[in-house]
Design an enzyme around this catalytic site. Sequence first.
Site, PDB file in Angstrom:
ATOM      1  N   HIS A  25       0.855  -1.069   0.118  1.00 33.84           N
ATOM      2  CA  HIS A  25      -0.062  -0.014  -0.036  1.00 33.84           C
ATOM      3  C   HIS A  25       0.825   1.370   0.038  1.00 33.84           C
ATOM      4  O   HIS A  25       2.178   1.269   0.551  1.00 33.84           O
ATOM      5  CB  HIS A  25      -0.828   0.127   1.052  1.00 33.84           C
ATOM      6  CG  HIS A  25      -1.887  -0.910   0.994  1.00 33.84           C
ATOM      7  ND1 HIS A  25      -3.273  -0.919   1.944  1.00 33.84           N
ATOM      8  CD2 HIS A  25      -2.060  -2.248   0.233  1.00 33.84           C
ATOM      9  CE1 HIS A  25      -3.853  -1.924   1.898  1.00 33.84           C
ATOM     10  NE2 HIS A  25      -3.455  -2.454   0.797  1.00 33.84           N
ATOM     11  N   GLU A  31       0.907   3.846   1.776  1.00 33.13           N
ATOM     12  CA  GLU A  31       1.516   4.387   3.001  1.00 33.13           C
ATOM     13  C   GLU A  31       2.908   3.463   3.632  1.00 33.13           C
ATOM     14  O   GLU A  31       3.805   4.026   4.201  1.00 33.13           O
ATOM     15  CB  GLU A  31       0.141   3.992   4.182  1.00 33.13           C
ATOM     16  CG  GLU A  31      -0.946   5.203   3.879  1.00 33.13           C
ATOM     17  CD  GLU A  31      -2.291   4.253   3.324  1.00 33.13           C
ATOM     18  OE1 GLU A  31      -3.224   4.512   3.446  1.00 33.13           O
ATOM     19  OE2 GLU A  31      -1.580   3.408   2.260  1.00 33.13           O
ATOM     20  N   CYS A  54      -6.174   2.105   5.999  1.00 25.90           N
ATOM     21  CA  CYS A  54      -6.764   0.694   6.373  1.00 25.90           C
ATOM     22  C   CYS A  54      -6.085   0.220   7.786  1.00 25.90           C
ATOM     23  O   CYS A  54      -5.291   1.092   7.864  1.00 25.90           O
ATOM     24  CB  CYS A  54      -6.479  -0.145   5.163  1.00 25.90           C
ATOM     25  SG  CYS A  54      -4.749  -0.850   5.110  1.00 25.90           S
ATOM     26  N   CYS A  85      -2.333  -0.262   7.277  1.00 27.49           N
ATOM     27  CA  CYS A  85      -1.720   0.747   7.282  1.00 27.49           C
ATOM     28  C   CYS A  85      -1.642   1.527   8.705  1.00 27.49           C
ATOM     29  O   CYS A  85      -0.507   2.419   9.043  1.00 27.49           O
ATOM     30  CB  CYS A  85      -2.029   1.817   6.127  1.00 27.49           C
ATOM     31  SG  CYS A  85      -1.639   1.018   4.508  1.00 27.49           S
TER      32      CYS A  85
END
Length: 198
Positions: free
Chosen positions: A102, A104, A132, A135
């Site tokens: 992801h 992040e 999410c 993260c």
Amino acid sequence: MSRKFSAPDLSSDSCKPPPNPLKYCGVSILLPLPKTPVGDGPTTGEPPNAPPDELWMEEALRCAQRALEAGEVPVGAVAVCEGRIIGRGWNRNIASSDPTAHAEIIALREAGATVGNHRLEECELFVTIEPCAMCAGALVHARIRRLVYGADDPKAGAVRSVVQIVNHPQLNHKIAVRSGVLAGRSAEVLQSFFKNRR
């Protein structure tokens, strides 16, 4: 078989900030910063003369565009420390065959490598959508000082929308949070991506 790992060169020359902290992909964005008299600085913990959150979010949106161009879900993130970008990330789940890739996480990994520490206590993360659960947990473990995000994620957000991992009362690390920065543009790029896939 033993492998030797060498630490990144963190000599003073390699750690100098670029002349323009908003340099991205060879393009510099020159921005005059307002002068703030001593004693009249912001109370949010940012250094005096810090660029506004919208400028860093513009960089996160540029990262989201890179994900979009690669056919990934268009989420982008930048890690900022002492007025300069030290990590960038955009979703690379498909390209990397990695469910943890992801935006992040990638930005945090790059930031940690840049500063040579897994703790990023003086850093801020700017991301186009609410993180999410994975993260958000990484932000807590990294001890990020401040999180700024664009759009809420009503399906997977772990700051306030679905679950609360960031600033959960049982966790010892607290993160300053600002949401809604360039939220319309952040939501628009995601919505257009999913609309085009239908």
